[in-house]
Write a protein that holds these residues in place. Structure first.
Motif, PDB file in Angstrom:
ATOM      1  N   HIS A  49       0.678  -0.873  -0.054  1.00 17.12           N
ATOM      2  CA  HIS A  49      -0.035  -0.213   0.225  1.00 17.12           C
ATOM      3  C   HIS A  49       1.268   1.203  -0.035  1.00 17.12           C
ATOM      4  O   HIS A  49       2.259   1.056   0.407  1.00 17.12           O
ATOM      5  CB  HIS A  49      -0.834  -0.194   1.534  1.00 17.12           C
ATOM      6  CG  HIS A  49      -1.530   1.360   1.122  1.00 17.12           C
ATOM      7  ND1 HIS A  49      -2.946   1.477   0.812  1.00 17.12           N
ATOM      8  CD2 HIS A  49      -1.643   2.317   1.971  1.00 17.12           C
ATOM      9  CE1 HIS A  49      -3.776   2.542   0.971  1.00 17.12           C
ATOM     10  NE2 HIS A  49      -3.028   3.355   1.871  1.00 17.12           N
ATOM     11  N   ASN A  60       1.089   6.125  -0.265  1.00 16.82           N
ATOM     12  CA  ASN A  60       0.146   7.168   0.029  1.00 16.82           C
ATOM     13  C   ASN A  60       0.648   8.435  -0.633  1.00 16.82           C
ATOM     14  O   ASN A  60       2.368   8.845   0.167  1.00 16.82           O
ATOM     15  CB  ASN A  60      -1.052   7.307   1.159  1.00 16.82           C
ATOM     16  CG  ASN A  60      -1.476   8.687   1.293  1.00 16.82           C
ATOM     17  OD1 ASN A  60      -1.338   9.599   1.012  1.00 16.82           O
ATOM     18  ND2 ASN A  60      -2.007   7.955   2.080  1.00 16.82           N
ATOM     19  N   ASN A 102      -3.219   6.232  -4.203  1.00 16.41           N
ATOM     20  CA  ASN A 102      -3.409   4.759  -3.894  1.00 16.41           C
ATOM     21  C   ASN A 102      -2.760   4.298  -4.669  1.00 16.41           C
ATOM     22  O   ASN A 102      -2.042   2.743  -3.943  1.00 16.41           O
ATOM     23  CB  ASN A 102      -4.139   4.419  -2.417  1.00 16.41           C
ATOM     24  CG  ASN A 102      -4.953   5.680  -1.461  1.00 16.41           C
ATOM     25  OD1 ASN A 102      -4.270   5.629  -0.339  1.00 16.41           O
ATOM     26  ND2 ASN A 102      -5.891   5.834  -1.450  1.00 16.41           N
ATOM     27  N   ASN A 103      -2.967   3.994  -5.759  1.00 18.58           N
ATOM     28  CA  ASN A 103      -2.156   3.481  -7.142  1.00 18.58           C
ATOM     29  C   ASN A 103      -2.406   4.456  -8.152  1.00 18.58           C
ATOM     30  O   ASN A 103      -3.244   4.343  -8.686  1.00 18.58           O
ATOM     31  CB  ASN A 103      -3.675   2.093  -7.116  1.00 18.58           C
ATOM     32  CG  ASN A 103      -2.523   1.078  -8.109  1.00 18.58           C
ATOM     33  OD1 ASN A 103      -1.931   1.093  -8.172  1.00 18.58           O
ATOM     34  ND2 ASN A 103      -3.966   0.319  -8.515  1.00 18.58           N
TER      35      ASN A 103
END
Length: 251
Positions: A22, A24, A130-131
């Protein structure tokens, strides 16, 4: 600069090699798994000395990645305009929180308020944060050319609707890209002045796409062709008509 995204292999001097699970891009915090550990470890890209697998440092504070996709999308639209796909438009506007900006690519008739929606041609900076992918089967950090090929493969019928000429919009868009890229994006959000109504042509908002950039201080940007007057008309609900049955009906 290499992409930082879920699936990126990294190296940490105490943990060794691991994989980001993950990320950010707004804060610089990631979660990563190392070896056979079951729990992900939270790390900060600015202070935990995380490197790419080949040893290249991730200098998040000094060279932050784009935390919004809009400048990359502007580059895609610019190149497609040059290739004859001039009926392609990029609409961007803020989410209610103001922390992220939505984006929408649309094709065909240049109708900003009644534009057609096509699955996969819109998204949010919050998701990208986030992606960092557009959702066309592209990879994080893909070049402009790679993004164009991914879009064409993802929806060739949709892209075909952008073929055609729209010379005044293409000229406007080229001027905007020349002023803003690679560090800034435009937002087609017409702010209402405090205590007043909407004005005809306020300045077009310009937003930096990565941390550390100074507020835009270049020449003002005009609104896209066909935009003038879209927000200044009075919107009134239709009056109710009287019915012989004694009930009011909408006109």
């Amino acid at each position: 600069m290499k992409a930082v995204a879920p699936g990126t292999v990294i190296f940490h001097r105490h943990k060794g090699y691991g994989v980001i699970t993950h990320v950010n891009l707004m804060t610089g915090w990631i979660s990563a798994r190392f070896g056979n550990e079951q729990r992900a470890l939270d790390l900060n890209l600015s202070s935990d000395e995380v490197q790419h697998a080949d040893g290249e440092p991730i200098l998040f504070r000094r060279a932050p990645p784009d935390r919004m996709p809009h400048a990359r999308l502007m580059a895609v639209v610019r190149e497609l305009h040059k290739a004859g796909y001039q009926k392609l438009y990029l609409y961007s506007w803020p989410k209610p929180s103001g922390l992220h900006w939505r984006w929408h690519l649309f094709t065909g008739p240049r109708n900003w308020m009644q534009r057609t929606w096509r699955e996969g041609w819109y998204g949010s900076g919050a998701e990208y944060n986030n992606n960092p992918v557009m959702g066309w089967g592209d990879s994080p950090g893909a070049t402009t050319d790679e993004l164009i090929h991914a879009l064409a493969k993802f929806d060739p019928q949709g892209l075909a609707q952008a073929l055609g000429r729209d010379e005044d919009h293409t000229a406007w868009f080229e001027d905007v890209c020349g002023l803003l890229l690679p560090g800034y994006m435009y937002s087609l959000n017409m702010e209402r002045p405090a205590g007043g109504g909407l004005v005809e042509a306020p300045p077009v908002p310009v937003v930096p796409v990565r941390a550390g950039l100074q507020p835009y201080a270049g020449p003002g940007i005009g609104w896209p062709p066909g935009w003038a007057g879209l927000w200044t008309g009075t919107h009134v609900m239709p009056a109710r008509k009287l019915s012989f049955s004694g009930e009011a009906e909408l006109g």
